[in-house]
Design a protein around this motif. Structure first.
Motif, PDB file in Angstrom:
ATOM      1  N   LEU A 242       7.262  -8.167   5.380  1.00  0.00           N
ATOM      2  CA  LEU A 242       5.833  -8.114   5.039  1.00  0.00           C
ATOM      3  C   LEU A 242       4.943  -7.913   6.259  1.00  0.00           C
ATOM      4  CD1 LEU A 242       5.132 -10.847   2.350  1.00  0.00           C
ATOM      5  CD2 LEU A 242       5.229  -8.372   2.091  1.00  0.00           C
ATOM      6  N   THR A 243       5.556  -8.056   7.441  1.00  0.00           N
ATOM      7  CA  THR A 243       4.739  -8.000   8.655  1.00  0.00           C
ATOM      8  C   THR A 243       3.977  -6.690   8.763  1.00  0.00           C
ATOM      9  OG1 THR A 243       6.428  -9.356   9.678  1.00  0.00           O
ATOM     10  CG2 THR A 243       4.782  -8.423  11.146  1.00  0.00           C
ATOM     11  N   GLU A 244       4.660  -5.578   8.465  1.00  0.00           N
ATOM     12  CA  GLU A 244       4.000  -4.284   8.600  1.00  0.00           C
ATOM     13  C   GLU A 244       2.867  -4.123   7.592  1.00  0.00           C
ATOM     14  OE1 GLU A 244       6.329  -0.823   9.285  1.00  0.00           O
ATOM     15  OE2 GLU A 244       6.744  -1.716  11.240  1.00  0.00           O
ATOM     16  N   SER A 245       3.062  -4.644   6.386  1.00  0.00           N
ATOM     17  CA  SER A 245       1.997  -4.560   5.385  1.00  0.00           C
ATOM     18  C   SER A 245       0.778  -5.348   5.841  1.00  0.00           C
ATOM     19  CB  SER A 245       2.464  -5.134   4.051  1.00  0.00           C
ATOM     20  OG  SER A 245       3.610  -4.473   3.610  1.00  0.00           O
ATOM     21  N   ILE A 246       1.036  -6.516   6.401  1.00  0.00           N
ATOM     22  CA  ILE A 246      -0.068  -7.357   6.857  1.00  0.00           C
ATOM     23  C   ILE A 246      -0.783  -6.700   8.028  1.00  0.00           C
ATOM     24  CG2 ILE A 246      -0.569  -9.563   7.999  1.00  0.00           C
ATOM     25  CD1 ILE A 246       1.662 -10.750   6.151  1.00  0.00           C
ATOM     26  N   CYS A 247      -0.006  -6.136   8.938  1.00  0.00           N
ATOM     27  CA  CYS A 247      -0.584  -5.462  10.106  1.00  0.00           C
ATOM     28  C   CYS A 247      -1.461  -4.293   9.647  1.00  0.00           C
ATOM     29  CB  CYS A 247       0.554  -4.994  11.009  1.00  0.00           C
ATOM     30  SG  CYS A 247       0.013  -4.350  12.588  1.00  0.00           S
ATOM     31  N   THR A 248      -0.969  -3.555   8.660  1.00  0.00           N
ATOM     32  CA  THR A 248      -1.727  -2.411   8.141  1.00  0.00           C
ATOM     33  C   THR A 248      -2.992  -2.883   7.435  1.00  0.00           C
ATOM     34  OG1 THR A 248       0.340  -1.207   7.885  1.00  0.00           O
ATOM     35  CG2 THR A 248      -1.552  -0.340   6.697  1.00  0.00           C
ATOM     36  N   LEU A 249      -2.859  -3.946   6.653  1.00  0.00           N
ATOM     37  CA  LEU A 249      -4.030  -4.519   5.966  1.00  0.00           C
ATOM     38  C   LEU A 249      -5.125  -4.872   6.967  1.00  0.00           C
ATOM     39  CD1 LEU A 249      -5.302  -5.973   3.367  1.00  0.00           C
ATOM     40  CD2 LEU A 249      -4.241  -8.026   4.268  1.00  0.00           C
ATOM     41  N   LEU A 250      -4.712  -5.396   8.122  1.00  0.00           N
ATOM     42  CA  LEU A 250      -5.679  -5.837   9.129  1.00  0.00           C
ATOM     43  C   LEU A 250      -6.141  -4.692  10.037  1.00  0.00           C
ATOM     44  CD1 LEU A 250      -3.979  -9.209  10.129  1.00  0.00           C
ATOM     45  CD2 LEU A 250      -6.005  -8.934   8.706  1.00  0.00           C
ATOM     46  N   GLY A 251      -5.598  -3.495   9.825  1.00  0.00           N
ATOM     47  CA  GLY A 251      -6.008  -2.357  10.653  1.00  0.00           C
ATOM     48  C   GLY A 251      -5.306  -2.317  12.001  1.00  0.00           C
ATOM     49  N   HIS A 252      -4.068  -2.805  12.074  1.00  0.00           N
ATOM     50  CA  HIS A 252      -3.262  -2.786  13.310  1.00  0.00           C
ATOM     51  C   HIS A 252      -4.016  -3.395  14.488  1.00  0.00           C
ATOM     52  CE1 HIS A 252      -0.712  -0.155  10.934  1.00  0.00           C
ATOM     53  NE2 HIS A 252      -1.765   0.601  10.718  1.00  0.00           N
ATOM     54  N   PRO A 253      -4.400  -4.665  14.379  1.00  0.00           N
ATOM     55  CA  PRO A 253      -5.164  -5.270  15.475  1.00  0.00           C
ATOM     56  C   PRO A 253      -4.359  -5.315  16.773  1.00  0.00           C
ATOM     57  CG  PRO A 253      -4.394  -6.956  13.952  1.00  0.00           C
ATOM     58  CD  PRO A 253      -4.054  -5.635  13.328  1.00  0.00           C
ATOM     59  N   ARG A 254      -5.033  -5.122  17.891  1.00  0.00           N
ATOM     60  CA  ARG A 254      -4.365  -5.080  19.188  1.00  0.00           C
ATOM     61  C   ARG A 254      -4.309  -6.445  19.859  1.00  0.00           C
ATOM     62  NH1 ARG A 254      -2.014  -2.218  17.812  1.00  0.00           N
ATOM     63  NH2 ARG A 254      -0.695  -3.485  19.099  1.00  0.00           N
ATOM     64  N   SER A 255      -5.190  -7.369  19.435  1.00  0.00           N
ATOM     65  CA  SER A 255      -5.153  -8.672  20.093  1.00  0.00           C
ATOM     66  C   SER A 255      -5.436  -9.779  19.084  1.00  0.00           C
ATOM     67  CB  SER A 255      -6.167  -8.712  21.233  1.00  0.00           C
ATOM     68  OG  SER A 255      -7.457  -8.461  20.728  1.00  0.00           O
ATOM     69  N   CYS A 256      -4.980 -10.975  19.442  1.00  0.00           N
ATOM     70  CA  CYS A 256      -5.194 -12.141  18.596  1.00  0.00           C
ATOM     71  C   CYS A 256      -6.601 -12.687  18.844  1.00  0.00           C
ATOM     72  CB  CYS A 256      -4.116 -13.185  18.902  1.00  0.00           C
ATOM     73  SG  CYS A 256      -4.428 -14.148  20.394  1.00  0.00           S
ATOM     74  N   PRO A 257      -7.035 -13.681  18.059  1.00  0.00           N
ATOM     75  CA  PRO A 257      -8.390 -14.211  18.281  1.00  0.00           C
ATOM     76  C   PRO A 257      -8.579 -14.834  19.677  1.00  0.00           C
ATOM     77  CG  PRO A 257      -7.540 -14.909  16.140  1.00  0.00           C
ATOM     78  CD  PRO A 257      -6.396 -14.288  16.880  1.00  0.00           C
ATOM     79  N   HIS A 258      -7.484 -15.154  20.369  1.00  0.00           N
ATOM     80  CA  HIS A 258      -7.597 -15.668  21.740  1.00  0.00           C
ATOM     81  C   HIS A 258      -7.670 -14.535  22.760  1.00  0.00           C
ATOM     82  CE1 HIS A 258      -5.314 -18.776  19.452  1.00  0.00           C
ATOM     83  NE2 HIS A 258      -6.172 -19.561  20.038  1.00  0.00           N
TER      84      HIS A 258
END
Ligand SMILES: [Zn+2]
Ligand SMILES: [Zn+2]
Length: 225
Positions: A107-123
């Motif tokens: 599911l990781t790829e689906s989640i990454c795609t849903l989020l627009g392939h973010p490059r960094s975490c909130p930190h």
């Protein structure tokens, strides 16, 4: 030693290498840490994830790829918790630490795609790239943006609504505004007016800022199955 302990060692090694380990306010600092002893490191080495080089340990290719996947899941989990669930503060790590172990790797790829392939975490720490990110980079720009970023006349697909205000969420859903629908920006001032499928809806700016859309080709939309 169980898989979870191995995971903790691999994450700890990744963060030491990245230099983010020292900052206790970051990332995995709040997770339940295993106490990393020589015995545990020897076990992880015997399992083929790390190798001793002089005074330190380095990843084997298997360990490198496992650690990268774990860090990726943890930081994507943080993004979901912050961006989609609207959670803040201490709850971020508590939730993300659990999420990383329960998100199925497929599911990781689906989640990454849903989020627009973010490059960094909130930190602000880098999220290791997955295959989905490399593919997205090679095709048309495909990023998730807030509704307010759309130009007049521009169309995009709704990715998610980020709000903890459930009455507001219910109201949007009652207008037919839900993930997957096509949205077109009609007006941005004095209020936002959008076309949501067949309905025109006027939205205040603070509401427009909780709606996130995919820009890009439709076939790149993938929602968790
Ligand atoms: Zn983080
Ligand atoms: Zn991706």
């Amino acid at each position: 030693m169980n898989k979870r302990e191995i995971d903790e060692v691999l994450e700890w090694m990744w963060m030491s290498r990245e230099g983010s380990q020292a900052d206790n306010s970051n990332d995995l600092a709040e997770c339940d840490r295993v106490n990393i002893t020589d015995g545990i490191l020897a076990d992880v080495e015997a399992a083929g994830y790390i190798l001793r080089r002089g005074n330190e340990f380095v990843f084997t290719p298997k360990g490198e790829s496992e650690a990268s996947d774990l860090i990726r899941r943890h930081r994507l989990a943080e993004r979901i918790v912050v961006d989609v669930l609207g959670v803040g503060g201490r709850e971020v790590e508590d939730t993300a630490c659990e999420f990383e172990h329960v998100i199925a790797p497929r599911l990781t790829e689906s989640i990454c795609t849903l989020l627009g392939h973010p490059r960094s975490c909130p930190h602000g720490l880098p999220i290791p790239e997955g295959r989905c990110c490399r593919e997205a980079r090679q095709s048309v720009e495909s990023v998730v943006v807030p509704l307010s970023a759309l130009k007049i006349g521009e169309e995009a697909y709704l990715a998610y609504i980020s709000t903890r205000d459930y009455p507001r969420l219910q109201k949007l859903i009652s207008f037919g505004i839900s993930p997957g629908i096509r949205i077109k920006m009609l007006q941005k001032f004095p209020t936002y007016v959008i076309q949501a499928e067949h309905t025109q809806v006027a939205l205040e700016e603070k509401v427009a800022n909780c709606i996130y859309l995919w820009r890009g080709r439709r076939q790149e939309r993938r929602t968790p199955a």
